[in-house]
Write an enzyme that holds these catalytic residues in place. Structure first.
Site, mmCIF file in Angstrom:
data_model
loop_
_atom_site.group_PDB
_atom_site.id
_atom_site.type_symbol
_atom_site.label_atom_id
_atom_site.label_comp_id
_atom_site.label_asym_id
_atom_site.label_seq_id
_atom_site.Cartn_x
_atom_site.Cartn_y
_atom_site.Cartn_z
ATOM 1 N N ASP A 174 0.870 -1.181 0.000
ATOM 2 C CA ASP A 174 0.000 0.000 0.000
ATOM 3 C C ASP A 174 0.900 1.223 0.000
ATOM 4 O O ASP A 174 2.133 1.105 -0.153
ATOM 5 C CB ASP A 174 -0.957 -0.020 1.191
ATOM 6 C CG ASP A 174 -2.304 0.596 0.842
ATOM 7 O OD1 ASP A 174 -2.374 1.843 0.748
ATOM 8 O OD2 ASP A 174 -3.282 -0.150 0.656
ATOM 9 N N HIS B 282 -3.173 4.051 -3.710
ATOM 10 C CA HIS B 282 -2.543 3.256 -2.655
ATOM 11 C C HIS B 282 -1.159 2.788 -3.099
ATOM 12 O O HIS B 282 -0.753 1.651 -2.852
ATOM 13 C CB HIS B 282 -3.423 2.055 -2.274
ATOM 14 C CG HIS B 282 -4.722 2.451 -1.641
ATOM 15 N ND1 HIS B 282 -4.843 2.698 -0.285
ATOM 16 C CD2 HIS B 282 -5.945 2.659 -2.165
ATOM 17 C CE1 HIS B 282 -6.093 3.033 -0.012
ATOM 18 N NE2 HIS B 282 -6.789 3.032 -1.139
ATOM 19 N N GLU C 237 -10.332 3.790 -4.735
ATOM 20 C CA GLU C 237 -10.056 5.076 -4.092
ATOM 21 C C GLU C 237 -9.020 5.920 -4.824
ATOM 22 O O GLU C 237 -8.111 6.493 -4.220
ATOM 23 C CB GLU C 237 -9.633 4.857 -2.635
ATOM 24 C CG GLU C 237 -10.736 4.228 -1.790
ATOM 25 C CD GLU C 237 -10.372 4.129 -0.322
ATOM 26 O OE1 GLU C 237 -11.242 4.332 0.521
ATOM 27 O OE2 GLU C 237 -9.189 3.829 -0.030
#
Length: 641
Positions: free
Chosen positions: A289, A343, A414
């Protein structure tokens, strides 16, 4: 040569004899002590199980209580006198009403009401399996045997004469002996019978594949228990049983994030042990991440060199293979995810040093709240063509090391469009992007091409992406091929995304945050912004969630579900309790999906009893499973509901 005569005086001879006698005495005492002191059971010490605890378990106490089966429930009774033979709570539960199997089998189950005592050395495997499955079956049987041996709380060598059977024979038959790779189409059914044959107890496990046979061994282990009152303590097993069983869904996963906080291999293995005990079959490894990149990719070692927290917080190629092999014999496939394009921060900053330009933008940017959902920020640079070459190398490593080519997780959640808007150069062909979702979509198509190149020219048949704005109209039709893309929906169950995707014909893996996110409810870990998905999800909420019960849902498009555990507030010491027994509750929902109405109001007492028994099994296997309730509730079934 000169010979020297040694003449010992009588006083010296006596001293030597005294020393020899003293040594003999010490040796005799040592042998006598080990004869009367039983050794610790195999597999100990386990987590939270000290030697002192083990020794105390051997102390025979005159039991005050006995348990009696009344109306399909075990009720505690005070013993009338010391001559009354006590019945342990475990034995009562195993023989009274409930099956005590977890997850509950999906097919017909018939269990006897009588049991026999035996010792674990009487168990033996008989199989005529050939081909690739034989070694896996033998290894799975060894795990089964060790699980039984670890139930023993005292040495049972002196109890062999109290065994009520000659042998405990486990016969395993597998039809497809070379089908040893788990796929969505794999037949995981098994048929188990347990019968007395002359003086032997014979368990027959018939399955199409090794994976079904492994599940059968797991169920068989749950028909065995330790009875502390039987002849001073012995193993017991039902005299008769038949179980037909098959999973409701082919995809039954646990996602573990090992990037926010590093999780060592031994702890990952413990998670796999718990998964196998609950017939979960997919370990989704969120390995990187924006915080760290601990995967030492053989083709792109710079990612871990610049992105790992430290040199001892990395997973190298041998580590990956070790986890994959450890999982396979337990019926589990490993899917490794490197999330992109968001990420992706630390680990992607080495491009300029290698003359590759900026591979990522917004890395560690402040104020972080403008460019990502949590610090630190970072997203791949879709304008840099070198990023797709790096991804191809990385994907090739993942495919080779995981030996998984059917399912591949691309990430894709995201994406912060403000990050790209502020940090990319809008000139040339990129000046035409008026909707940055199209840039996101183009990146996805190029990443899919890199994946196909890494996989010998074709995409894996099931490429998974997280649900996001890209998995909404009008972008789905432009960028996500429903014949190849599987969407993992993680938004709240009240959102319409699950139903809308199913209506469009997409196959789904469901991970609703309001039910199956196991990291929620532990408070804020930073001062600003929302940092916790409150409230805590108790096992009852996990168990009650049946998203496929909504009206107009095509259940055939749901591959299964996945419980997710992100690691912002998780370290190795907390892993077991954060997973178990809640992930076990998820496992029964996704394995057999016990029948209930669309809106479950309460959970049956049987579920509490069986899950309590399963939680105890996990503890005996060395897992630090969270307590469900006070021990008093266990000793008084039904009185805490």
């Amino acid at each position: 040569m000169i010979l020297h005569r040694i003449i010992m005086k009588p006083a010296g001879l006596r001293r030597v004899l005294y020393v020899l006698l003293l040594m003999c005495g010490v040796l005799v005492f040592y042998l006598f002590w080990h004869q009367i002191t039983p050794p610790l059971p195999a597999g100990l010490p386990r987590a939270g199980f000290s030697e002192r605890h083990a020794r105390q378990s051997y102390i025979k106490l005159d039991p005050l209580w006995t348990w009696e089966c009344t109306n399909q429930r075990c009720e505690r009774r005070t013993r009338d006198n010391s001559k009354q033979t006590p019945v342990s709570l475990t034995t009562c539960n195993m023989l009274c009403g409930s099956t005590q199997l977890w997850p509950q089998p999906s097919g017909p189950v018939t269990l006897g009401t009588r049991a026999v005592s035996f010792y674990h050395n009487q168990i033996q495997l008989e199989t005529s399996i050939r081909g690739s499955a034989r070694k896996l079956v033998e290894d799975a049987f060894t795990i089964f045997y060790d699980n039984i041996a670890n139930m023993v709380l005292k040495s049972d060598k002196s109890q062999q004469q109290n065994s009520e059977i000659g042998r405990f024979i486990v016969r395993v038959h597998v039809a497809r002996v070379n089908d040893v790779k788990l796929r969505l189409s794999t037949d995981e059914r098994y048929y188990l019978t347990l019968r007395i044959n002359q003086n032997d107890l014979v368990a027959n496990i018939n399955a199409t594949t090794f994976f079904g046979a492994r599940h059968g061994l797991e169920t068989l282990s749950q028909l065995v228990w330790w009875d502390e009152f039987a002849s001073g303590g012995m193993l017991r097993v039902l005299k008769g049983a038949t179980v037909q069983d098959a999973p409701a869904f082919p995809y039954r996963g646990i996602m573990l994030d090992t990037s926010r906080n590093f999780i060592p291999l031994e702890n990952i293995k413990r998670a796999l042990i718990g998964m196998s005990a609950n017939k979960l079959n997919v370990f989704h490894w969120h390995i990187s991440d924006s915080q760290s990149f601990p995967f030492m990719s053989p083709r792109v070692p710079q990612l871990a060199k610049y992105g790992a927290y430290s040199a001892d917080m990395m997973y190298n190629a041998n580590d990956i293979k070790e986890i994959v092999d450890f999982a396979l014999v337990r019926g589990i496939r490993v899917i490794i995810e490197v999330d992109t394009p968001a990420h992706a921060g630390n680990g992607w900053t080495w491009g300029p040093q290698e003359n590759l330009g900026e591979l990522a933008v917004c890395v560690n940017e402040q104020p972080w709240s403008l460019y990502c959902g949590e610090p630190p920020c970072g997203q791949l640079n879709p304008q840099n063509p070198h990023i797709y070459d790096v991804l191809e190398k990385l994907y090739k490593d993942i495919l080779e090391l995981s030996n998984e080519t059917e399912i591949f997780h691309l990430g894709g959640d995201e994406v912060n469009l403000e990050c790209w808007s502020q940090h990319l150069k809008w000139e040339g062909s990129f000046a035409n992007y008026t909707d940055l979702h199209d840039l996101w979509g183009d990146f996805t198509l190029k990443a899919l091409k890199s994946l196909a190149n890494a996989n010998g020219g074709r995409r894996p048949s099931h490429v998974v992406v997280w649900s996001s704005n890209l998995s909404k109209r009008p972008y789905t039709a432009k960028y996500l091929d429903k014949n190849n893309i599987v969407v993992q929906t993680w938004g709240p169950s009240q959102w319409t995304e699950t139903l809308e995707l199913l209506m469009e014909g997409y196959r789904l893996i469901i991970s609703h945050v309001d039910a199956w996110y196991l990291d929620c409810g532990f408070g804020r870990w930073r001062e600003t912004g929302e940092a916790a998905c409150d409230p805590y999800r108790p096992w009852q909420s996990v168990y009650n969630h049946r998203p496929w019960q909504q009206p107009h849902i095509n259940k055939k498009l749901i591959l299964g579900g996945e419980a997710c555990l992100w690691s912002e507030q998780l370290d190795p010491d907390a892993l077991d309790a954060r997973l178990w027994p809640r992930a076990a509750a998820f496992a029964e929902r996704i394995w057999s999906d016990p029948q209930a109405g669309p809106y479950i109001v309460s959970i049956a007492e049987d579920v509490y009893t069986r899950l309590g028994t399963q939680r105890d099994r996990l503890v005996r296997r060395g897992l630090g499973a969270e307590a469900m309730w006070p021990v008093w509730c266990t000793q008084n079934p039904g009185m805490c509901l």
